[in-house]
Design an enzyme around this catalytic site. Structure first.
Site, mmCIF file in Angstrom:
data_model
loop_
_atom_site.group_PDB
_atom_site.id
_atom_site.type_symbol
_atom_site.label_atom_id
_atom_site.label_comp_id
_atom_site.label_asym_id
_atom_site.label_seq_id
_atom_site.Cartn_x
_atom_site.Cartn_y
_atom_site.Cartn_z
ATOM 1 N N HIS A 37 35.134 30.605 33.119
ATOM 2 C CA HIS A 37 35.068 31.870 33.848
ATOM 3 C C HIS A 37 35.349 33.091 32.998
ATOM 4 O O HIS A 37 35.307 34.207 33.505
ATOM 5 C CB HIS A 37 36.044 31.859 35.030
ATOM 6 C CG HIS A 37 35.527 31.117 36.209
ATOM 7 N ND1 HIS A 37 34.692 31.691 37.134
ATOM 8 C CD2 HIS A 37 35.691 29.837 36.596
ATOM 9 C CE1 HIS A 37 34.381 30.799 38.055
ATOM 10 N NE2 HIS A 37 34.978 29.664 37.756
ATOM 11 N N LYS A 60 38.359 46.652 42.461
ATOM 12 C CA LYS A 60 38.476 45.367 41.760
ATOM 13 C C LYS A 60 39.836 45.327 41.091
ATOM 14 O O LYS A 60 40.578 46.314 41.135
ATOM 15 C CB LYS A 60 37.360 45.205 40.727
ATOM 16 C CG LYS A 60 37.163 46.425 39.809
ATOM 17 C CD LYS A 60 36.015 46.234 38.855
ATOM 18 C CE LYS A 60 34.679 46.450 39.515
ATOM 19 N NZ LYS A 60 33.820 45.284 39.471
ATOM 20 N N ARG A 61 40.158 44.187 40.463
ATOM 21 C CA ARG A 61 41.401 44.114 39.712
ATOM 22 C C ARG A 61 41.453 45.261 38.699
ATOM 23 O O ARG A 61 40.430 45.671 38.158
ATOM 24 C CB ARG A 61 41.463 42.807 38.936
ATOM 25 C CG ARG A 61 41.614 41.603 39.813
ATOM 26 C CD ARG A 61 42.974 41.497 40.396
ATOM 27 N NE ARG A 61 43.959 41.186 39.375
ATOM 28 C CZ ARG A 61 45.158 40.719 39.643
ATOM 29 N NH1 ARG A 61 45.541 40.547 40.892
ATOM 30 N NH2 ARG A 61 45.994 40.440 38.679
ATOM 31 N N LYS A 121 37.559 46.366 32.603
ATOM 32 C CA LYS A 121 36.758 46.799 33.760
ATOM 33 C C LYS A 121 36.602 48.323 33.772
ATOM 34 O O LYS A 121 35.824 48.874 34.534
ATOM 35 C CB LYS A 121 37.387 46.302 35.057
ATOM 36 C CG LYS A 121 37.359 44.773 35.185
ATOM 37 C CD LYS A 121 37.980 44.314 36.491
ATOM 38 C CE LYS A 121 38.159 42.801 36.561
ATOM 39 N NZ LYS A 121 36.948 42.077 36.966
ATOM 40 N N THR A 148 31.257 39.679 40.963
ATOM 41 C CA THR A 148 30.533 39.389 42.206
ATOM 42 C C THR A 148 30.614 40.545 43.190
ATOM 43 O O THR A 148 29.857 40.581 44.153
ATOM 44 C CB THR A 148 31.076 38.121 42.891
ATOM 45 O OG1 THR A 148 32.489 38.197 42.919
ATOM 46 C CG2 THR A 148 30.644 36.866 42.168
ATOM 47 N N LYS A 158 28.101 42.108 46.455
ATOM 48 C CA LYS A 158 28.546 42.442 47.824
ATOM 49 C C LYS A 158 28.147 43.874 48.169
ATOM 50 O O LYS A 158 27.699 44.163 49.286
ATOM 51 C CB LYS A 158 30.061 42.268 47.948
ATOM 52 C CG LYS A 158 30.501 40.826 47.750
ATOM 53 C CD LYS A 158 31.994 40.690 47.437
ATOM 54 C CE LYS A 158 32.276 39.302 46.866
ATOM 55 N NZ LYS A 158 33.581 39.198 46.225
#
Lengths: 936, 147
Positions: A355, A546-547, A552, A654, A658
């Site tokens: 992952h 998100k985290r 990110k 992901t 969404k």
């Protein structure tokens, strides 16, 4: 419908009275929520039992999905939808003057996960059940899930979240299936009777794993699988032993220690090395799961020969990688299976999903720690490694360095076990989760392994379940879609393509926009309730949820906001479109930079929102406590979805899927699944910017990236970085964000913010302009919904089932129309024993049966035993097919029939075919008769 | 004299597809068990009815889906009666013929064609007629206590 309704009404009353001890008129929303949840539970449990019976009847191959995280969120609404009773339930409650939506808000999230990995596992469970696949999640029954996030003076504060307080009521505790897990102890080196080395694991402590099953219902309600979560409990026997020794305190300490194993979920992205309890958790999961799997397997099978035909185990990342050593230990030590045979069984049944390619996410455990916890496993890992390195040495005798790179044990001052290597060596399949991620795995991360075993590596691009992320999360849009193109999209997301023809339809566009508006108004209320910031649903909702993690790049988003703000207040330039910037996400409690990022977002929000010059043009909000149920409200309200990680860092992502499914446009880099989304959705409907993964890799390699150059040559960049360095956003906390200045410039800007900044501004400018023309924007939004169907987890699971697990759907007979006949063939002593698993061998199954038999015959099977024990009806077509097989065998072959029921036998007698075939009462007699004929 | 009571009855209707026949089969089996047939007799009656509908789908409708096949079941005091109705090609001539099977060599073994023989052996009375567009096959079997 009325029957369903009255049965639900009865159920609600029953549970209010008998489970909760309340009268209807005295009950509050909480009571009614429980009554409803228990009524749904009844329906799930009934179907769970019939699903299990079906699987057992067909002796179906089972998949066990081992994951340290399952981020389920809420279940009730999803269960109502999948059971097909959502609308009925709403009616029943409306008649009582209650709103279903309000009741659903009573449910706490089951936050047994951190982010993407755990949520993926949850989406997979939904798809497995919907596709009628015998697949079960195995995880840990954490008492405390992911922390609840509160914001205090801009800083994240973590509060405990005890989800069990209510969820405990809804699971099924299975004490009778509890298993014993040994830990600690020592190895006694000994020899067996034949003089072979025979180590004994002695003096171990004992922990009990008690399973709790959470029913997982597929859409349509036909299949109910379960998620089995193990709770750690102390062993009472062991306690008594210590009590008897008179050491009361030690006994209690032992009890507390044992229980602590399933106490708390660790944040995935920053597990401190050497955390003994985390390692214990990983082992506890693996040990409980494998014991459970073997117990079930051995109920119906005498030996392990066909283990991998009946069992597939998927390791969701390396956390359950100890399964390799544990399965070997059980087979070799407990069942005396020879090492080579045990190794084949292990490799054939295990598969591993990677992952992350971030070096810090590669799990390693010190050998010394492992040795103390699991001494026997360390021996086994060393033996696996010895044999593996022999293979490496014989493959590449000249390249000694390969043995170092590939070894499961990393040598050095603190020898460590590389869990990814253990997982790769012990599995038959290694997959990445997006096309680019799999490519990077093979090229950069595990190139030697990919060269040694190219056949092991494969890609399974992630997906999400449309049933949670559209049907449940966005009922108005789901309704519009179903009214327009029918509801097949619920189980076949590719059907969303049919929406393409409505992309320019003004009436459809109008409804689509009205729904987005309603969702934005709902989010507006939530924002006000949680942050007291007033927002305007007419503005562009630009969302990054998100985290919180450096790669990110929440910082890039913040830099964009600061740029817009400074353009407005210093240059007097209005932004192309008024925007509301929405953030949400949790930072790992020990991750300082991430926690500072939350502080920065909140401070920037504070300054901008309180500056009168920005009114109605710019708003920034950080919504606290991001979780699945909050995501379900944010995502349907988003216009723009920020997916801006540094290229080459995000394995898949992901949330981008969404958002697109709910009609938000993506602003993204060429990273993770953004790349495949670009292909599906089309470059004109997505905003892509920034450096590519290969460019970043080249810059890193050459050392050619110089952030100072960007700072010096681009005034726009300089102004933003200087603002961070100043006290503009921390007037009361001087120098609070100065660290960012040095992080971006002196420390080399590890995540390439400055390099990507100007292209990002340009892409944002474009997005802003296009948002001003609603017809164009809405067309693109509709096309996003229409073309995101590939990213359904149904597609992902279908690929796993076909390519890795060899798993087939198991539907009730009545629903099996047009599907392949279920038939099993196994070899016993050189004979083929064929067992049709269907109850009926009739005109609809005859051709399929014959086809499969002829395949076997053509493959060289000359002596076949047909076991009809499962078949309770045969008609003349079925009989004709059996006769035809006999004729296909020709003069030399044999088709012997056994275990025929009395009823079916009467057909053979009526047609005198009992004189043609040799028929026996048992399989053993048939085998004996076949063998007596000598070699075929 | 009072007229005899109306027999209990049920009509099952399916579209002419192979997969649907099993639904009639299990329903017939259940009705047979209900009127007191043994497990073996229930199986055999089911078999006879299934064979009859197989013939309808195969011969009367030439395996075309979208057509209707009906089974009307009536329970009389002494017998159970099944009427299999279709609107396809008549099978009058087929229901007249008598077949003999050779079991001499493996290569000669029949792979089908047992349907009629099975139906005649199991049921006590078999009649076939075509009324207007509708073909009617009537199968009667005496109830256990009346037999």
């Amino acid at each position: 419908m009325n029957k369903v309704k009255s049965s639900l009404q009865k159920s609600l009353h029953h549970h209010l009275t008998y489970s909760l001890g309340k009268k209807w008129e005295e009950s509050d929303e909480r009571d009614l929520f429980y009554a409803l949840a228990l009524s749904v539970r009844d329906r799930l449990v009934k179907r769970l039992l019939s699903t299990e019976e079906r699987y057992c009847h067909g002796d179906s191959k089972r998949l066990y999905f081992l994951s340290i995280e399952f981020l389920l969120g809420r279940s009730l609404a999803n269960n109502l939808h999948n059971l097909g009773i959502y609308d009925v339930c709403r009616e029943v409650l409306e008649e009582k003057g209650l709103e279903l939506d309000q009741l659903l808000e009573q449910e706490n999230d089951a936050a047994l996960g951190n982010g993407g990995l755990g949520r993926l596992a949850a989406c997979f469970l939904d798809s497995l059940a919907t596709l009628a696949l015998p697949g079960f999640g195995y995880g840990i029954h954490y008492e405390y899930g992911l922390f609840r996030q509160e914001i205090d003076n801009g800083y994240q504060r973590e509060r405990p979240e005890n989800w069990l307080a209510e969820a405990g009521l809804l699971g099924i505790e299975r004490r009778d299936e509890a298993c014993i897990v040994p830990i600690y102890g020592r190895i006694e080196h000994g020899l067996d009777l034949e003089g072979n080395y025979n180590p004994m694991w002695m003096d171990w402590h004992m922990v009990i794993g008690v399973p709790h099953d959470i029913p997982i219902v597929g859409y349509g309600g036909t299949t109910v699988n379960y998620l089995r979560l193990f709770e750690a409990r102390p062993s009472t026997e062991f306690d008594i032993q210590i009590f008897n020794e008179g050491d009361y305190f030690r006994a209690v300490e032992q009890k507390i220690y044992s229980e602590s194993i399933s106490k708390i979920l660790y944040p995935s992205d920053l597990v401190e090395p050497g955390r003994e309890l985390r390692l214990l958790q990983e082992y506890f999961l693996v040990a409980c799961a494998l014991r459970d799997i073997l117990r079930h397997f051995l109920q119906n099978h005498q030996n392990f020969r066909d283990f991998s035909d009946k069992v597939a185990v998927q390791l969701n990342d390396t956390h359950p990688a100890l399964a390799v050593a544990e399965l070997m230990r059980i087979l070799v030590d407990e069942y005396s299976v020879p090492w080579e045979e045990a190794w084949t069984i292990t490799q054939q049944s295990l598969a591993y999903t990677n992952h992350s390619i971030l070096p810090e996410a590669m799990e390693k455990w010190p050998v010394s720690l492992l040795e103390r916890l699991l001494p026997r496993h360390v021996q086994i890992i060393y033996e696996i490694n010895r044999r593996f390195l022999e293979k490496v040495a014989s493959t590449w005798p000249q390249k000694l360095e390969c043995q170092d790179h590939m070894s499961i044990i990393e040598t050095g001052s603190v020898p460590q076990v590389r869990m990814a290597h253990l997982a790769i060596v012990g599995s038959h399949s290694v997959n990445g989760v997006s096309a680019i991620h799999t490519e990077l795995l093979q090229k950069n991360v595990f190139p030697d392994f990919a060269a040694l075993w190219p056949e092991k590596f494969n890609n399974k691009s992630n997906g999400i379940t449309q049933r949670r992320w559209l049907l449940t999360a966005n009922p108005p849009l789901a309704g519009l879609i179903s009214r327009t193109i029918g509801d097949h999209w619920i189980t076949d997301a590719l059907r969303l393509r049919d929406l393409e023809k409505f992309a320019d339809n003004p009436a459809f566009q109008e409804e689509f926009c009205a729904i987005k508006r309603v969702n934005k108004e709902r989010l507006q209320r939530i924002i006000y309730e949680t942050t007291r910031v007033e927002t305007n649903p007419d503005t562009l909702f630009d969302v990054q949820t998100k985290r919180i993690h450096e790669y990110k790049r929440q910082l890039l988003k913040v830099m964009h906001i600061i740029h817009e703000y400074l353009c407005l207040v210093e240059d007097g330039c209005l932004p192309p479109v008024p925007r509301t910037y929405i953030f949400a996400g949790k930072a790992a409690p020990g991750y300082w930079v991430a926690k500072q990022m939350i502080k920065l977002i909140n401070n920037v929000a504070q300054i901008i929102n309180n500056d009168l010059r920005t009114q109605d043009l710019l708003k920034v909000v950080f919504i606290p406590d991001y979780k699945v149920s909050l995501a379900e409200k944010i995502i349907p309200a988003a216009d723009l979805s920020e997916q801006i990680s540094t290229a080459g860092q995000e394995a898949s992502g992901t949330s981008n899927m969404k958002f697109a499914l709910n009609g938000a446009l993506t602003m993204g880099t060429l990273d993770g699944s953004n790349i495949e989304m670009l292909t599906e959705i089309g470059p004109e409907n997505i905003y892509i910017f920034g450096l590519k993964a290969a460019e970043i890799a080249a810059l890193r390699h050459s050392g050619g990236y110089r952030p100072w150059d960007y700072y010096e040559h681009h005034p726009q960049i300089r102004r933003v970085v200087d603002a961070l360095n100043s006290n503009l956003f921390c007037p009361a906390e001087h120098s609070c964000f100065q660290w960012l200045f040095s992080n971006l410039l002196d420390q080399g800007d590890k995540y390439f913010h400055l390099a990507d900044f100007l292209p990002y501004l340009e892409a944002q400018e474009r997005a802003g302009k296009e948002f001003q023309t609603p017809a164009i924007w809405t067309r693109k939004a509709i096309l996003n919904v229409a073309r995101v169907g590939k990213f359904s987890s149904d597609r992902t699971i279908d690929e796993y089932a076909r390519d890795i697990w060899g798993l087939k759907p198991c539907l009730p007979e009545a629903l099996r129309e047009g599907m392949d006949m279920q038939i099993e063939g196994k070899q016993v002593d050189g004979l083929l024993v064929v067992t049709p698993l269907e109850k009926r061998l009739d005109a609809s199954a005859a051709a399929d049966f014959k086809g499969k038999m002829v395949d076997w015959i053509n493959a060289g099977h000359q002596r076949i035993i047909l076991d009809l024990s499962r078949v309770d009806f045969v008609d003349s077509s079925g009989l004709g097919a059996i006769v035809s097989c006999l004729k296909t065998l020709g003069g030399n072959g044999d088709l012997i029939i056994c275990c025929v029921r009395e009823t079916v036998m009467s057909l053979f007698q009526l047609t005198r075919m009992n004189r043609v075939f040799q028929m026996f009462n048992s399989e053993a007699e048939a085998i004996q008769a076949a063998k007596a004929k000598g070699p075929a | 004299m009072t007229p005899p009571p109306e027999p209990k009855s049920i009509i099952l209707s399916i579209e002419s597809r192979w997969e649907n026949i099993s639904l009639v089969g299990v329903a017939v089996q259940a009705v047979c068990a209900y009127v007191g047939f043994s497990e073996l007799d229930s199986f055999q009656v089911q078999l006879a009815v299934v064979e009859s509908i197989n013939n309808v789908v195969k011969h009367a409708y030439g395996e075309q889906s979208g057509q209707e096949a009906k089974v009307a079941i009536k329970i009389f005091p002494d017998r159970i009666s099944f009427q299999i109705l279709d609107t396809g090609k008549t099978m009058e001539s087929m229901y007249q013929e008598k077949k003999e099977f050779s079991l001499t060599t493996r290569a000669n073994l029949p792979e089908g064609g047992w349907g009629l023989c099975i139906i005649r052996t199991i049921m006590d009375k078999v009649t076939y007629e075509t009324v207007g567009d509708t073909n009617v096959l009537t199968l009667d079997k005496y109830l256990p206590q009346a037999g």
